[in-house]
Design a protein around this motif. Structure first.
Motif, short mmCIF file in Angstrom:
data_model
loop_
_atom_site.label_atom_id
_atom_site.label_comp_id
_atom_site.label_asym_id
_atom_site.label_seq_id
_atom_site.Cartn_x
_atom_site.Cartn_y
_atom_site.Cartn_z
N GLY A 109 37.14 89.33 102.90
CA GLY A 109 37.88 89.84 103.86
C GLY A 109 39.27 90.01 103.49
N ASN A 110 40.06 90.65 104.11
CA ASN A 110 41.63 90.66 103.88
C ASN A 110 42.10 89.28 104.17
N CYS A 111 41.66 88.22 104.81
CA CYS A 111 42.26 87.06 104.81
C CYS A 111 41.32 85.97 103.98
N ASP A 112 40.45 86.44 103.06
CA ASP A 112 39.73 85.66 102.15
C ASP A 112 40.39 85.47 100.80
N TYR A 113 40.49 84.18 100.30
CA TYR A 113 41.28 84.17 99.20
C TYR A 113 40.66 83.78 98.00
N ASP A 114 39.07 83.51 98.02
CA ASP A 114 38.38 83.23 97.18
C ASP A 114 37.67 84.58 96.41
N SER A 115 38.33 85.05 95.32
CA SER A 115 38.06 86.06 94.60
C SER A 115 36.58 86.35 94.15
N ASN A 116 35.61 85.41 94.22
CA ASN A 116 34.32 85.06 93.87
C ASN A 116 33.35 86.04 94.86
N TYR A 117 34.04 86.21 96.07
CA TYR A 117 33.36 87.20 97.10
C TYR A 117 33.24 88.57 96.60
N PRO A 118 32.51 89.46 96.61
CA PRO A 118 32.44 90.82 96.37
C PRO A 118 33.04 91.60 97.46
N ASN A 119 33.70 92.65 97.37
CA ASN A 119 34.06 93.52 98.44
C ASN A 119 33.21 94.42 99.30
N ASP A 120 31.92 94.55 98.80
CA ASP A 120 30.69 95.20 99.41
C ASP A 120 29.70 94.58 98.58
N MET A 121 28.61 94.74 99.39
CA MET A 121 27.23 94.21 98.68
C MET A 121 26.15 94.98 99.42
N PRO A 122 25.40 95.75 98.53
CA PRO A 122 24.17 96.44 99.13
C PRO A 122 22.95 95.48 99.24
N ILE A 123 22.29 95.49 100.23
CA ILE A 123 21.18 94.44 100.47
C ILE A 123 20.00 95.21 100.87
#
Length: 169
Positions: free
Chosen positions: A53-67
């Protein structure tokens, strides 16, 4: 199949653990729609599929994820990159691009579920700073055949019946 959906926890840890303990044995997947403000490797985020999200600073998170989920496709995203506080149109286009029938997103902190152009949009609200309601909410999505049931709960586990949505997919 069932999915626990939470968003915008903004640094809360104990509350995420409570939700995991309460629901992990009844759901097939746990989704966090961003703004956890926690590292992807944190104990509290273990077991969650999460996005940045815009307040997350861990760049290991993807912006989008299809599941893939229950014969359907979920698009998990925070929503800030799609201007969801103004319109769901951009998010709808992204859902079409990835073939998603369901979109789980946050950012606005407003709990809501609605079917638009045969795509189910679910915002679980915020378990920290809700808007438009006093309850700090999360949601559980259940897919039975081609029916989707979205049930909202407050942080204490009480259902918020006014927000429940049943719809065909």
């Amino acid at each position: 199949m069932k999915a626990l959906i939470v968003s915008d926890s903004h640094g809360l840890t104990m509350e995420l653990q409570i939700l995991k303990d309460r629901h992990q044995h009844e759901v097939d997947i746990m989704l966090h729609c961003g703004d956890s403000e926690l590292a992807i490797t944190s104990k509290e985020m273990s077991g969650f599929s999460g996005v940045r999200g815009n307040c997350d600073y861990d760049s290991n998170y993807p912006n989008d994820m299809p599941i893939p989920f229950g014969g359907k496709q979920i698009l998990l995203t925070h929503g800030h990159l799609y201007n969801v506080k103004m319109t769901l149109m951009n998010l709808r286009y992204r859902a079409e691009e990835v073939g998603a029938n369901i979109v789980c997103f946050g950012h606005s902190h407003i709990a809501d579920a609605e079917l638009i152009d045969n795509i189910l949009f679910i915002n679980p609200g915020s378990i920290r700073l809700p808007k438009m309601r006093k309850e700090r909410t999360y949601a559980i999505l259940e897919i039975i055949n081609n029916e989707a049931i979205v049930t909202y709960y407050d942080l204490d586990g009480n259902s918020v019946d006014q927000l429940t949505l049943r719809t065909s997919l």
